[in-house]
Design a protein around this motif. Sequence first.
Motif, PDB file in Angstrom:
ATOM      1  N   GLY A  37      -8.279  57.097   2.160  1.00  0.00           N
ATOM      2  CA  GLY A  37      -7.106  56.269   1.916  1.00  0.00           C
ATOM      3  C   GLY A  37      -7.386  54.799   2.196  1.00  0.00           C
ATOM      4  O   GLY A  37      -8.222  54.449   3.032  1.00  0.00           O
ATOM      5  N   THR A  38      -6.670  53.929   1.499  1.00  0.00           N
ATOM      6  CA  THR A  38      -6.797  52.488   1.688  1.00  0.00           C
ATOM      7  C   THR A  38      -5.932  52.039   2.858  1.00  0.00           C
ATOM      8  O   THR A  38      -4.803  52.492   3.026  1.00  0.00           O
ATOM      9  CB  THR A  38      -6.360  51.741   0.416  1.00  0.00           C
ATOM     10  N   THR A  84       2.201  50.598   5.596  1.00  0.00           N
ATOM     11  CA  THR A  84       1.624  51.941   5.693  1.00  0.00           C
ATOM     12  C   THR A  84       0.310  52.051   4.914  1.00  0.00           C
ATOM     13  O   THR A  84       0.205  51.583   3.777  1.00  0.00           O
ATOM     14  CB  THR A  84       2.616  52.979   5.142  1.00  0.00           C
ATOM     15  N   SER A 143      -2.515  54.263   2.848  1.00  0.00           N
ATOM     16  CA  SER A 143      -2.336  55.353   1.885  1.00  0.00           C
ATOM     17  C   SER A 143      -2.979  56.641   2.391  1.00  0.00           C
ATOM     18  O   SER A 143      -3.913  56.625   3.199  1.00  0.00           O
ATOM     19  CB  SER A 143      -2.928  54.970   0.524  1.00  0.00           C
ATOM     20  N   ASN A 144      -2.442  57.769   1.926  1.00  0.00           N
ATOM     21  CA  ASN A 144      -3.018  59.068   2.275  1.00  0.00           C
ATOM     22  C   ASN A 144      -4.407  59.231   1.678  1.00  0.00           C
ATOM     23  O   ASN A 144      -4.708  58.695   0.602  1.00  0.00           O
ATOM     24  CB  ASN A 144      -2.133  60.200   1.757  1.00  0.00           C
ATOM     25  N   SER A 204      -3.042  61.746   6.481  1.00  0.00           N
ATOM     26  CA  SER A 204      -1.906  60.854   6.263  1.00  0.00           C
ATOM     27  C   SER A 204      -2.264  59.424   6.635  1.00  0.00           C
ATOM     28  O   SER A 204      -3.027  59.179   7.575  1.00  0.00           O
ATOM     29  CB  SER A 204      -0.708  61.293   7.112  1.00  0.00           C
ATOM     30  N   GLY A 205      -1.680  58.463   5.904  1.00  0.00           N
ATOM     31  CA  GLY A 205      -1.867  57.062   6.236  1.00  0.00           C
ATOM     32  C   GLY A 205      -1.085  56.680   7.473  1.00  0.00           C
ATOM     33  O   GLY A 205      -0.030  57.232   7.767  1.00  0.00           O
TER      34      GLY A 205
END
Length: 318
Positions: free
Chosen positions: A133-134, A148, A150-151, A167-168
């Motif tokens: 995720g980013t 938030t 990203s996932n 999860s993010g």
Amino acid sequence: MPRQQLIKIRKGSGAPTAADFQEAEPAWDSTNGNLYVKNAAGAMVQIGGGGGGAGTVDYQEFTANGTWTKPAGCTFFYAEAVGGGGGGGSGARQASGVASNGASGGSGGALVYRWGLLTELGATESITVGAGGTGGAARTTDNQAQATGSNGGDSQLGQSLYAPGGSGGSNGTAAIRFRGNATFGSGFAGGAAVGSSGSIAPYGPGGGGAGSSIATNGAVTTSGPGGQGFAIRKSAVVATTGSGGSNVNSGSNANGGNGLTYGDGGGGGGRGLTTAAGAGGNGAFPGGGGGGGGASLNGFDSGAGGSGGNGVVRVWCW
């Protein structure tokens, strides 16, 4: 529905006794370094190496999407998939005199195992490998809460094995994501937004550490280190790895450290009182969670979240 089990390889000294094992169950002879499996005829067969009914061992690893092709001359398989790690959240940026919080780290991607008869898989199987995720983007104006991350992407072997990404991170603990057939997933959560450490993961990837926060009176928390991934596979199990941003002096504006070894979470970034805050560190391959960014005040950018580590799919056949 295809059979799915957590693989357990029993270890002993010398060749194993067939009566002690079920069909397709593996056994490890630690004295001679040989792997055995019980075949359909009820005999323990040595896998690889020389003699004793040795067979071919086929290994295929995927770090990008592709197609797995069933090899010839094999009877059993063992497969594992790791989802991509979640990206860390970015820290908040607030005006002076307002509490400004660092972000939580992303959770590690799930690790899922399966073993069984090769006939349970098709001639070919589609492979999906989840990207990390980013991290959340740094906040560049005042009065903004955390962004938030990203996932992480999900990893999959056909319809037989499924590992969700992590999860993010944001403004609380990044939850562990289990769904589908991720019965044996073991990605671990990132640290919450109070400078806490990412969770240590005995079997799967570690979570990212949280970024440093700033209280209304200007007091700051120390950023959290990332959690160690795959701890039981490593010769020296330590409390945490992927150091948080300068956590020895209550959270300077240093960047969080990247995950140091296989599957570690990234460290959280330090706060920025009179300068830009530190970014979270990146999670390590495979599936480590990204660290959360540090908080900032009054005209200075917050720290961006670190990226999660990419996932992987691996298949052994013998």
